[in-house]
Design a protein around this motif. Structure first.
Motif, PDB file in Angstrom:
ATOM      1  N   PHE A 186       0.820  -1.206   0.000  1.00 40.78           N
ATOM      2  CA  PHE A 186       0.000   0.000   0.000  1.00 40.78           C
ATOM      3  C   PHE A 186       0.859   1.263   0.000  1.00 40.78           C
ATOM      4  N   LEU A 187       1.934   1.271   0.778  1.00 41.68           N
ATOM      5  CA  LEU A 187       2.796   2.448   0.837  1.00 41.68           C
ATOM      6  C   LEU A 187       3.465   2.724  -0.506  1.00 41.68           C
ATOM      7  N   ALA A 188       3.977   1.664  -1.155  1.00 43.30           N
ATOM      8  CA  ALA A 188       4.620   1.857  -2.457  1.00 43.30           C
ATOM      9  C   ALA A 188       3.605   2.311  -3.507  1.00 43.30           C
ATOM     10  N   ALA A 189       2.423   1.703  -3.494  1.00 43.34           N
ATOM     11  CA  ALA A 189       1.404   2.083  -4.473  1.00 43.34           C
ATOM     12  C   ALA A 189       0.885   3.495  -4.220  1.00 43.34           C
ATOM     13  N   GLN A 190       0.836   3.917  -2.953  1.00 47.70           N
ATOM     14  CA  GLN A 190       0.357   5.269  -2.646  1.00 47.70           C
ATOM     15  C   GLN A 190       1.338   6.313  -3.171  1.00 47.70           C
ATOM     16  N   ARG A 191       2.621   6.063  -3.057  1.00 46.41           N
ATOM     17  CA  ARG A 191       3.611   6.987  -3.602  1.00 46.41           C
ATOM     18  C   ARG A 191       3.477   7.081  -5.122  1.00 46.41           C
ATOM     19  N   THR A 192       3.282   5.949  -5.766  1.00 49.93           N
ATOM     20  CA  THR A 192       3.143   5.954  -7.226  1.00 49.93           C
ATOM     21  C   THR A 192       1.885   6.684  -7.655  1.00 49.93           C
ATOM     22  N   THR A 201      -7.347   6.273  -6.863  1.00 50.48           N
ATOM     23  CA  THR A 201      -6.503   5.227  -6.288  1.00 50.48           C
ATOM     24  C   THR A 201      -5.772   5.740  -5.046  1.00 50.48           C
ATOM     25  N   GLN A 202      -5.333   6.975  -5.076  1.00 45.68           N
ATOM     26  CA  GLN A 202      -4.652   7.543  -3.908  1.00 45.68           C
ATOM     27  C   GLN A 202      -5.587   7.607  -2.707  1.00 45.68           C
ATOM     28  N   ALA A 203      -6.840   8.024  -2.922  1.00 40.81           N
ATOM     29  CA  ALA A 203      -7.798   8.068  -1.817  1.00 40.81           C
ATOM     30  C   ALA A 203      -8.066   6.679  -1.260  1.00 40.81           C
ATOM     31  N   SER A 204      -8.201   5.704  -2.155  1.00 42.54           N
ATOM     32  CA  SER A 204      -8.442   4.331  -1.701  1.00 42.54           C
ATOM     33  C   SER A 204      -7.263   3.793  -0.894  1.00 42.54           C
ATOM     34  N   LEU A 205      -6.037   4.078  -1.335  1.00 46.80           N
ATOM     35  CA  LEU A 205      -4.854   3.559  -0.640  1.00 46.80           C
ATOM     36  C   LEU A 205      -4.649   4.242   0.702  1.00 46.80           C
ATOM     37  N   ILE A 206      -4.958   5.530   0.797  1.00 44.77           N
ATOM     38  CA  ILE A 206      -4.855   6.204   2.101  1.00 44.77           C
ATOM     39  C   ILE A 206      -5.820   5.574   3.095  1.00 44.77           C
ATOM     40  N   SER A 217      -4.119  -0.895  16.186  1.00 44.82           N
ATOM     41  CA  SER A 217      -4.057   0.153  17.207  1.00 44.82           C
ATOM     42  C   SER A 217      -2.789   0.991  17.109  1.00 44.82           C
ATOM     43  N   LEU A 218      -2.328   1.237  15.891  1.00 45.17           N
ATOM     44  CA  LEU A 218      -1.153   2.083  15.666  1.00 45.17           C
ATOM     45  C   LEU A 218      -1.639   3.503  15.350  1.00 45.17           C
ATOM     46  N   TYR A 219      -2.180   4.162  16.366  1.00 45.22           N
ATOM     47  CA  TYR A 219      -2.808   5.461  16.134  1.00 45.22           C
ATOM     48  C   TYR A 219      -1.778   6.560  15.890  1.00 45.22           C
ATOM     49  N   ASP A 220      -0.597   6.456  16.472  1.00 48.82           N
ATOM     50  CA  ASP A 220       0.431   7.467  16.223  1.00 48.82           C
ATOM     51  C   ASP A 220       0.890   7.440  14.765  1.00 48.82           C
ATOM     52  N   GLN A 221       1.091   6.239  14.228  1.00 51.22           N
ATOM     53  CA  GLN A 221       1.484   6.141  12.826  1.00 51.22           C
ATOM     54  C   GLN A 221       0.373   6.619  11.898  1.00 51.22           C
ATOM     55  N   ALA A 222      -0.873   6.326  12.264  1.00 49.99           N
ATOM     56  CA  ALA A 222      -1.994   6.811  11.456  1.00 49.99           C
ATOM     57  C   ALA A 222      -2.059   8.328  11.469  1.00 49.99           C
ATOM     58  N   ASP A 223      -1.802   8.940  12.622  1.00 52.05           N
ATOM     59  CA  ASP A 223      -1.813  10.395  12.710  1.00 52.05           C
ATOM     60  C   ASP A 223      -0.669  11.006  11.897  1.00 52.05           C
ATOM     61  N   LYS A 224       0.479  10.363  11.879  1.00 46.91           N
ATOM     62  CA  LYS A 224       1.599  10.849  11.065  1.00 46.91           C
ATOM     63  C   LYS A 224       1.277  10.739   9.578  1.00 46.91           C
ATOM     64  N   LEU A 225       0.606   9.665   9.189  1.00 50.18           N
ATOM     65  CA  LEU A 225       0.214   9.515   7.783  1.00 50.18           C
ATOM     66  C   LEU A 225      -0.734  10.639   7.364  1.00 50.18           C
ATOM     67  N   ILE A 226      -1.667  10.984   8.236  1.00 49.58           N
ATOM     68  CA  ILE A 226      -2.625  12.054   7.912  1.00 49.58           C
ATOM     69  C   ILE A 226      -1.907  13.396   7.785  1.00 49.58           C
ATOM     70  N   SER A 227      -0.927  13.635   8.650  1.00 43.99           N
ATOM     71  CA  SER A 227      -0.211  14.914   8.603  1.00 43.99           C
ATOM     72  C   SER A 227       0.710  15.020   7.394  1.00 43.99           C
ATOM     73  N   LYS A 228       1.161  13.877   6.847  1.00 45.90           N
ATOM     74  CA  LYS A 228       2.105  13.895   5.725  1.00 45.90           C
ATOM     75  C   LYS A 228       1.426  13.784   4.367  1.00 45.90           C
ATOM     76  N   THR A 229       0.144  13.490   4.313  1.00 49.24           N
ATOM     77  CA  THR A 229      -0.556  13.311   3.050  1.00 49.24           C
ATOM     78  C   THR A 229      -1.728  14.281   2.960  1.00 49.24           C
ATOM     79  N   ASN A 230      -2.140  14.549   1.732  1.00 47.55           N
ATOM     80  CA  ASN A 230      -3.311  15.373   1.452  1.00 47.55           C
ATOM     81  C   ASN A 230      -4.355  14.503   0.760  1.00 47.55           C
ATOM     82  N   PHE A 231      -5.512  14.405   1.388  1.00 50.05           N
ATOM     83  CA  PHE A 231      -6.560  13.589   0.787  1.00 50.05           C
ATOM     84  C   PHE A 231      -7.101  14.305  -0.450  1.00 50.05           C
TER      85      PHE A 231
END
Length: 492
Positions: A186-192, A201-206, A217-231
Motif C-alpha cells: 500500500f505504501l509503495a502504491a500510494q507513492r506511485t 486510487t490515492q484516496a483508496s490507498l490512504i 491500534s497504531l494510532y500514532d502512525q496513522a496520525d503521522k500519515l494524515i499529517s504527511k498526506t493530502n486527501f
C-alpha cells in the motif's frame, strides 16, 4: 351506423407488472458492463466505467461460479489465453456442463476485449473467492497477481477499477489474518499514485493504510500519515466517508472529541443509503453516540428507533440511559453485560471513559436537588469507594464548572450555589460551533452541486444573438431606415 368493436380494458395492475421488467441475469449484466467499459476506453469517458462500478455492490451479491464461467466463455474466444487464466481460478465445471458446451451449436467467436474488461472480470472473481473461508489463500494470490498486471499495463483508463482492486486486496489480507503484510504494498502504491495524480486510487490507498494502522491500534502512525498526506479533493463520497470515519476514530482516541464529532458528522452525511451499506452506517453511529456522550451531550431518542440502527445500538442505548440518570451502579452493570459487544466494536475503552461523565451527571443532579449535602451521602448515592474519592470528584467538578458550590472541609459537606444561567462564554462558544458547522455544510453542498453539461454554451449563444441584434439595430438607425422612436417601441 356501423358497429364499433369494443376492446377489453386492461386493469391497472397488469400495466404495472408489465412496466416492472425483471432484472437481467448476472451473465447479461456482466456482458453489458464489459460493453460499457469498452465504450469508456474508446471514447475516453470515465463516466461509463464509474457507472459499471456503481452496480458492483448489487452484482457481487448475485454472483455464482457458473455465471462467472459462462460470462468469461461468452466474452473471450476459445483459444484466448486470458480466458484460460480466468477459468483456471474458478473450480472446474461438472462433466455434464462440459458435454453440453461441446454439443452446443457453433457461434461466432467473440473479438478480443480491452485489458480493462479483463481487470473487471478479475475483480468479480476476486469478490467471489472472498465469499468463502476455504478460498482466502487463493484470493490473496489472485489479488497480488491482478495488482502486478495492473502495474505492468500502466493505463490511466484502469484507475477507477484499480481503486476497487486495492480494496479487494486489502479485504483478502484482512480476512486471511495477514493485513500487516500488505502494508508495504500500500505504501509503495500510494507513492506511485500520488506522483501520477491518480486521485481515486490515492484516496483508496490512504484509507487502506489508515484501516491497517487502526486495526493494529497504531494510532500514532496513522496520525503521522494524515499529517504527511493530502486527501484528494476530487475523491468520491464513499472514500470521503471512510476517511472521515477513520479521522473521527483517531481523534477520539487522542481525546479531541470536538474534531471527532465533526468528522463523524461528515462521515454520516457522505455515507451511502443505510439499506445499501448498513454495516458502515451502524459502525459510524456507534462511535458517534460514544463521542456525543464523552462531550457531555445526550443523543436524540429518535436515533435509536431507526430500523437499521435499532438492534445494533441496543447496548449503547442502555449506556445512554445510565449516563442520563447518573447512576454509577447501572452504568457498571450495563458495561459488564455488553462488554463482549463493545470489545467487538473496539469501543470498550471509550465507553469505560464515560464513568467520569456518569459521576459528573450524578453530582449535577445532587447539586440541583440539595443546597447542602454531606460527602458521606454523596459517596452512598453515587456508589463511590470512599469519602476521599467523593471529595476529589466534587472538587474537580467545581473547578471544571460543572456545578457551582464549595466544599466545607471542617464540617465535611458541600454547599451548592445557584443554578447557572443561560449566558456566558460557553454559550457563545456553542453557538459559534453551530454556525461554523452550518457554513461548512453550505460550502460542501455548493461543491457537490451538479450542473448540466454545456449549459454555458446556450447562454453564450443567447448573448451572441443579442449582440448581433444590437449591431443590426444600430446600423439601421445610422442608415436612417429606422427612427429612434420606432426602435424604442410604441409605448414611448
Amino acid at each position: 351506423m356501423a358497429d364499433v368493436e369494443m376492446k377489453d380494458a386492461k386493469p391497472k395492475g397488469d400495466t404495472k407488472e408489465e412496466a416492472a421488467a425483471p432484472p437481467p441475469s448476472p451473465v447479461a449484466e456482466i456482458k453489458s458492463n464489459v460493453v460499457l467499459i469498452e465504450r469508456a476506453v474508446s471514447t475516453l469517458e470515465p463516466r461509463f466505467t464509474i457507472r459499471v462500478l456503481r452496480s458492483l455492490t448489487t452484482l457481487r451479491k448475485r454472483l455464482y461460479e457458473k455465471a462467472l464461467r459462462d460470462a468469461v466463455a461468452e466474452i473471450y474466444a476459445q483459444d484466448s489465453p486470458v480466458r484460460a487464466s480466468l477459468l483456471s481460478r474458478l473450480p472446474s465445471a461438472p462433466a455434464q456442463e462440459e458435454s453440453m458446451e461441446i454439443d452446443s451449436a457453433p457461434s461466432k467467436p467473440p473479438s478480443e476485449t480491452v485489458p480493462e474488461a479483463e481487470i473487471y472480470l478479475r475483480l468479480l472473481i476476486l469478490h467471489h473467492l472472498l465469499a468463502s473461508k476455504d478460498t482466502y489463500a487463493a484470493a490473496i494470490e489472485f489479488a497480488n497477481e491482478t495488482v502486478q498486471k495492473i502495474q505492468s499495463l500502466n493505463r490511466r483508463s484502469l484507475d477507477p477499477i484499480a481503486a476497487r482492486v486495492w480494496f479487494a486486496l486489502e479485504r483478502a489480507y484482512e480476512l486471511g489474518g495477514e493485513l500487516s503484510d500488505a502494508r508495504p504494498l500500500f505504501l509503495a502504491a500510494q507513492r506511485t499514485a500520488s506522483l501520477r495524480h491518480d486521485d481515486e486510487t490515492q484516496a483508496s490507498l490512504i484509507n487502506r493504510l489508515l484501516r491497517s494502522y487502526i486495526h493494529y491500534s497504531l494510532y500514532d502512525q496513522a496520525d503521522k500519515l494524515i499529517s504527511k498526506t493530502n486527501f484528494p479533493a476530487s475523491a468520491p463520497n464513499s472514500q470521503y466517508a471512510r476517511y472521515h470515519y477513520y479521522l473521527g476514530r483517531i481523534k477520539t482516541v487522542q481525546l479531541d472529541y470536538t474534531a471527532a464529532h465533526t468528522n463523524l458528522q461528515q462521515a454520516i452525511r457522505r455515507a451511502p443509503a443505510p439499506k445499501l451499506a448498513p454495516g458502515f452506517y451502524q459502525a459510524v453511529h456507534k462511535l458517534f453516540v460514544v463521542v456525543e456522550l464523552l462531550m457531555g451531550d445526550i443523543p436524540e431518542r429518535s436515533l435509536f428507533r431507526h430500523p437499521v440502527l435499532e438492534k445494533a445500538l441496543g447496548g449503547y442505548f442502555d449506556i445512554v440511559k445510565a449516563v442520563r440518570t447518573g447512576s454509577l451502579s447501572q452504568f457498571q452493570s450495563t458495561l459488564a453485560a455488553h462488554a463482549a459487544g463493545f470489545e467487538a466494536d473496539k469501543t470498550y475503552t471509550l465507553v469505560a471513559r464515560l464513568r467520569q461523565n456518569v459521576i459528573k451527571t450524578g453530582i449535577r443532579r445532587l447539586s440541583l436537588s440539595y443546597s447542602r449535602i454531606s460527602l458521606r451521602d454523596i459517596c452512598v448515592k453515587l456508589h463511590l469507594d470512599s469519602e476521599e474519592d467523593a471529595e476529589y470528584i466534587v472538587g474537580k467538578a467545581i473547578r471544571d464548572g460543572v456545578i457551582e458550590g464549595r466544599i466545607v472541609h471542617e464540617k465535611g459537606w458541600m454547599e451548592c450555589g445557584g443554578q447557572k444561567t443561560g449566558y456566558g462564554p460557553e454559550v457563545s462558544e456553542m453557538y459559534s460551533r453551530r454556525i461554523g458547522y452550518c457554513l461548512e455544510l453550505h460550502n460542501q453542498s455548493v461543491k457537490a452541486m451538479r450542473y448540466p453539461l454545456n449549459a454555458h454554451r446556450k447562454e453564450l449563444a443567447d448573448a451572441e444573438g443579442a449582440r448581433e441584434r444590437e449591431k443590426e439595430l444600430a446600423k439601421e438607425i445610422q442608415e436612417g431606415d429606422l427612427d429612434e422612436d420606432d426602435a424604442l417601441g410604441p409605448d414611448f
